[in-house]
Design a protein around this motif. Structure first.
Motif, PDB file in Angstrom:
ATOM      1  N   GLN A  47       4.943  -6.612   0.622  1.00 46.35           N
ATOM      2  CA  GLN A  47       5.245  -7.051   1.978  1.00 46.35           C
ATOM      3  C   GLN A  47       4.839  -8.515   2.144  1.00 46.35           C
ATOM      4  N   ARG A  92       8.058   7.065  -8.881  1.00 46.17           N
ATOM      5  CA  ARG A  92       7.634   7.238  -7.493  1.00 46.17           C
ATOM      6  C   ARG A  92       8.031   8.600  -6.933  1.00 46.17           C
ATOM      7  N   GLY A 136       5.401   1.902   8.639  1.00 40.47           N
ATOM      8  CA  GLY A 136       4.581   1.681   7.461  1.00 40.47           C
ATOM      9  C   GLY A 136       4.430   0.229   7.070  1.00 40.47           C
ATOM     10  N   GLY A 174       7.843  -2.323  -2.494  1.00 37.81           N
ATOM     11  CA  GLY A 174       6.450  -1.901  -2.463  1.00 37.81           C
ATOM     12  C   GLY A 174       5.520  -3.019  -2.044  1.00 37.81           C
ATOM     13  N   GLY A 226       0.804  -1.212   0.000  1.00 42.03           N
ATOM     14  CA  GLY A 226       0.000   0.000   0.000  1.00 42.03           C
ATOM     15  C   GLY A 226       0.834   1.258   0.000  1.00 42.03           C
ATOM     16  N   ARG A 227       2.127   1.090   0.016  1.00 44.23           N
ATOM     17  CA  ARG A 227       3.059   2.211  -0.023  1.00 44.23           C
ATOM     18  C   ARG A 227       4.424   1.668  -0.406  1.00 44.23           C
ATOM     19  N   ALA A 228       5.269   2.525  -0.898  1.00 43.68           N
ATOM     20  CA  ALA A 228       6.642   2.125  -1.212  1.00 43.68           C
ATOM     21  C   ALA A 228       7.578   2.693  -0.157  1.00 43.68           C
ATOM     22  N   GLU A 229       8.539   1.895   0.231  1.00 44.80           N
ATOM     23  CA  GLU A 229       9.617   2.371   1.095  1.00 44.80           C
ATOM     24  C   GLU A 229      10.902   2.315   0.281  1.00 44.80           C
TER      25      GLU A 229
END
Length: 238
Positions: free
Chosen positions: A143, A198, A158, A141, A108-111
């Motif tokens: 997990q 991104r 996150g 992105g 749901g998000r990129a680190e």
């Protein structure tokens, strides 16, 4: 006899990095199998003393576009079932998690960039204890879930599942503990499209690598060294 370590590599610049000289110093003979090019059979996955499954820019569910993933998944499952030492990093960690029956999907998000981990209680007594307050390199992105019978070792605000172990021989890391900051320019070039898409500045990652790279390299050496001690001790007990 010389111990063998085989690394499954998905893109040339995401290699063993900082882990390579540590393995060589302990007498391991290291080699690579390039996913999608070299045959990756169950036998090839089970035979080495250590199997490392490295990161890459695709996802575990991309089997329609990248059919070789089916063969790779079967090989990782065979290794997981063998009980022999197995290290997964980023995509590799997701493949290991899936091999043990855990779900893998979008975060749901990129680190992307350097940030510290939050170690769990088991994490503080694991090989990752050396990473307390150490910014590590995140680049993902997706997990993974934590497999049954595994210990969750670390998270971030996150993405709470950043690492797990399953006995002394299996370690899965969502982050890139192996990445050598002195060779990070190859990553910035190789992942240029993703960074642009991104809105992540390569300059920001360069600055973070300069600020945190030496500290991370020391932490990585200690953490990987402790884990190798663990698997060698476990092997001696068998």
């Amino acid at each position: 006899m010389t111990a063998r370590a085989v690394a499954v590599r998905h893109v040339p610049f995401e290699d063993l990095g900082l882990l390579a000289p540590l393995l060589e110093a302990r007498g391991y003979r290291t080699s690579y199998l390039d996913a999608g090019i070299d045959p990756l059979t169950a036998q090839a996955a089970v035979e080495p003393d250590l199997l490392v499954v490295l990161g890459g820019p695709i996802g575990v569910h991309d089997t329609r576009d990248y059919p070789f993933l089916e063969e790779e998944k079967a090989a990782v499952r065979a290794r997981a079932e063998s009980g022999r030492p197995l290290l997964g990093i980023c995509l590799g960690a997701q493949l290991v998690a899936e091999a043990f029956g855990a779900p893998v999907g979008p975060a749901g998000r990129a680190e992307i960039g350097y940030a510290p981990l939050q170690l769990t209680e088991p994490g503080r007594t694991s090989a990752l204890r050396f990473l307390e307050d150490v910014p590590v390199l995140h680049w993902h992105g997706d997990q993974f879930g934590i497999p049954s019978g595994a210990d969750r070792l670390a998270g971030t605000p996150g993405v709470p599942n950043q690492a797990f172990s399953r006995g002394p021989g299996v370690l899965a890391l969502q982050f890139h503990l192996e990445a050598d900051h002195r060779r990070l320019e190859r990553w910035l070039i190789g992942h240029a499209y993703e960074l642009a898409a991104r809105g992540v500045s390569p300059g920001k990652i360069r600055a973070e690598a300069l600020a945190h790279g030496d500290l991370l390299a020391r932490g990585a050496s200690e953490a990987f060294g402790a884990w190798l001690d663990d698997i060698e001790t476990a092997a001696d007990r068998r």
